[in-house]
Design a protein around this motif. Sequence first.
Motif, PDB file in Angstrom:
ATOM      1  N   SER A   3       5.178  36.827 -95.406  1.00 26.87           N
ATOM      2  CA  SER A   3       4.249  37.450 -94.450  1.00 26.87           C
ATOM      3  C   SER A   3       4.835  38.744 -93.896  1.00 26.87           C
ATOM      4  N   TYR A   4       6.126  38.731 -93.556  1.00 24.30           N
ATOM      5  CA  TYR A   4       6.756  39.933 -93.016  1.00 24.30           C
ATOM      6  C   TYR A   4       6.755  41.055 -94.045  1.00 24.30           C
ATOM      7  N   GLU A   5       7.038  40.726 -95.299  1.00 23.24           N
ATOM      8  CA  GLU A   5       7.027  41.752 -96.346  1.00 23.24           C
ATOM      9  C   GLU A   5       5.643  42.348 -96.513  1.00 23.24           C
ATOM     10  N   ASN A   6       4.596  41.525 -96.424  1.00 24.84           N
ATOM     11  CA  ASN A   6       3.215  42.037 -96.487  1.00 24.84           C
ATOM     12  C   ASN A   6       2.938  42.982 -95.330  1.00 24.84           C
ATOM     13  N   ILE A   7       3.401  42.609 -94.153  1.00 24.74           N
ATOM     14  CA  ILE A   7       3.216  43.455 -92.966  1.00 24.74           C
ATOM     15  C   ILE A   7       3.921  44.794 -93.160  1.00 24.74           C
ATOM     16  N   TYR A   8       5.165  44.753 -93.604  1.00 28.20           N
ATOM     17  CA  TYR A   8       5.929  45.996 -93.785  1.00 28.20           C
ATOM     18  C   TYR A   8       5.300  46.883 -94.856  1.00 28.20           C
ATOM     19  N   LYS A   9       4.744  46.272 -95.889  1.00 32.74           N
ATOM     20  CA  LYS A   9       4.073  47.039 -96.951  1.00 32.74           C
ATOM     21  C   LYS A   9       2.881  47.807 -96.382  1.00 32.74           C
ATOM     22  N   VAL A  10       2.105  47.158 -95.522  1.00 33.19           N
ATOM     23  CA  VAL A  10       0.955  47.819 -94.889  1.00 33.19           C
ATOM     24  C   VAL A  10       1.431  48.925 -93.957  1.00 33.19           C
ATOM     25  N   VAL A  11       2.397  48.632 -93.102  1.00 30.44           N
ATOM     26  CA  VAL A  11       2.858  49.608 -92.108  1.00 30.44           C
ATOM     27  C   VAL A  11       3.431  50.848 -92.777  1.00 30.44           C
ATOM     28  N   ARG A  12       4.088  50.685 -93.909  1.00 30.45           N
ATOM     29  CA  ARG A  12       4.636  51.849 -94.622  1.00 30.45           C
ATOM     30  C   ARG A  12       3.541  52.803 -95.105  1.00 30.45           C
ATOM     31  N   GLN A  13       2.305  52.332 -95.184  1.00 28.67           N
ATOM     32  CA  GLN A  13       1.199  53.169 -95.654  1.00 28.67           C
ATOM     33  C   GLN A  13       0.548  54.000 -94.541  1.00 28.67           C
ATOM     34  N   ILE A  14       0.846  53.709 -93.300  1.00 28.01           N
ATOM     35  CA  ILE A  14       0.230  54.444 -92.182  1.00 28.01           C
ATOM     36  C   ILE A  14       0.793  55.868 -92.185  1.00 28.01           C
ATOM     37  N   PRO A  15      -0.064  56.872 -92.326  1.00 29.86           N
ATOM     38  CA  PRO A  15       0.441  58.252 -92.399  1.00 29.86           C
ATOM     39  C   PRO A  15       0.868  58.806 -91.039  1.00 29.86           C
ATOM     40  N   GLN A  16       1.673  59.835 -91.085  1.00 30.06           N
ATOM     41  CA  GLN A  16       2.080  60.530 -89.865  1.00 30.06           C
ATOM     42  C   GLN A  16       0.849  60.998 -89.115  1.00 30.06           C
ATOM     43  N   GLY A  17       0.910  60.927 -87.800  1.00 32.17           N
ATOM     44  CA  GLY A  17      -0.189  61.386 -86.960  1.00 32.17           C
ATOM     45  C   GLY A  17      -1.302  60.366 -86.800  1.00 32.17           C
ATOM     46  N   LYS A  18      -1.138  59.194 -87.403  1.00 32.55           N
ATOM     47  CA  LYS A  18      -2.130  58.124 -87.294  1.00 32.55           C
ATOM     48  C   LYS A  18      -1.464  56.865 -86.764  1.00 32.55           C
ATOM     49  N   VAL A  19      -2.272  55.984 -86.210  1.00 35.21           N
ATOM     50  CA  VAL A  19      -1.783  54.689 -85.736  1.00 35.21           C
ATOM     51  C   VAL A  19      -2.700  53.598 -86.269  1.00 35.21           C
ATOM     52  N   ALA A  20      -2.186  52.393 -86.265  1.00 34.71           N
ATOM     53  CA  ALA A  20      -2.976  51.206 -86.597  1.00 34.71           C
ATOM     54  C   ALA A  20      -2.752  50.211 -85.474  1.00 34.71           C
ATOM     55  N   THR A  21      -3.676  49.292 -85.316  1.00 35.30           N
ATOM     56  CA  THR A  21      -3.498  48.249 -84.313  1.00 35.30           C
ATOM     57  C   THR A  21      -2.836  47.038 -84.964  1.00 35.30           C
ATOM     58  N   TYR A  22      -2.272  46.184 -84.129  1.00 35.36           N
ATOM     59  CA  TYR A  22      -1.644  44.960 -84.633  1.00 35.36           C
ATOM     60  C   TYR A  22      -2.662  44.132 -85.416  1.00 35.36           C
ATOM     61  N   GLY A  23      -3.866  44.028 -84.893  1.00 38.18           N
ATOM     62  CA  GLY A  23      -4.908  43.261 -85.568  1.00 38.18           C
ATOM     63  C   GLY A  23      -5.305  43.870 -86.896  1.00 38.18           C
ATOM     64  N   GLN A  24      -5.384  45.189 -86.944  1.00 43.96           N
ATOM     65  CA  GLN A  24      -5.720  45.888 -88.188  1.00 43.96           C
ATOM     66  C   GLN A  24      -4.660  45.631 -89.249  1.00 43.96           C
ATOM     67  N   VAL A  25      -3.392  45.721 -88.865  1.00 44.26           N
ATOM     68  CA  VAL A  25      -2.307  45.469 -89.813  1.00 44.26           C
ATOM     69  C   VAL A  25      -2.366  44.019 -90.296  1.00 44.26           C
ATOM     70  N   ALA A  26      -2.618  43.090 -89.370  1.00 47.37           N
ATOM     71  CA  ALA A  26      -2.713  41.674 -89.750  1.00 47.37           C
ATOM     72  C   ALA A  26      -3.813  41.471 -90.788  1.00 47.37           C
ATOM     73  N   GLU A  27      -4.964  42.073 -90.553  1.00 44.59           N
ATOM     74  CA  GLU A  27      -6.076  41.924 -91.482  1.00 44.59           C
ATOM     75  C   GLU A  27      -5.735  42.505 -92.854  1.00 44.59           C
ATOM     76  N   LEU A  28      -5.147  43.697 -92.874  1.00 47.12           N
ATOM     77  CA  LEU A  28      -4.801  44.350 -94.139  1.00 47.12           C
ATOM     78  C   LEU A  28      -3.691  43.604 -94.888  1.00 47.12           C
ATOM     79  N   ALA A  29      -2.883  42.833 -94.142  1.00 48.61           N
ATOM     80  CA  ALA A  29      -1.806  42.050 -94.761  1.00 48.61           C
ATOM     81  C   ALA A  29      -2.275  40.632 -95.099  1.00 48.61           C
ATOM     82  N   ASN A  30      -3.587  40.416 -95.031  1.00 46.85           N
ATOM     83  CA  ASN A  30      -4.181  39.097 -95.303  1.00 46.85           C
ATOM     84  C   ASN A  30      -3.669  38.027 -94.345  1.00 46.85           C
ATOM     85  N   LEU A  31      -3.529  38.432 -93.090  1.00 45.15           N
ATOM     86  CA  LEU A  31      -3.083  37.522 -92.040  1.00 45.15           C
ATOM     87  C   LEU A  31      -4.069  37.579 -90.874  1.00 45.15           C
TER      88      LEU A  31
END
Length: 106
Positions: A3-31
Amino acid sequence: MSSYENIYKVVRQIPQGKVATYGQVAELANLCGKPRLVGYALYRVDISSDIPWHRVVNAKGEISYSPLRQGGDHTQKVLLEQEGVEFSPKGKINLRKHLWQPTLQY
């Protein structure tokens, strides 16, 4: 992949100047429904890691305060500002402007 690796994979995709929410990352990581797990995973990341942990904020567009993070909250704000993310006088990020909208991959 954990699960942590899935989360880190998603977070690494967030570009500079943008943010994601915890819930958004969870959803994109299938969590779906596990935004706190995202928080726990990011808390474990070393501040100097290649994982852009600082680009994840709460659903209100705020930095989630952590009394255990030793200056990380201030560091997070500074890092985001260096990337062009703007904060209101009350410390909120305009999610309409700065929220990451990932493109779906088929």
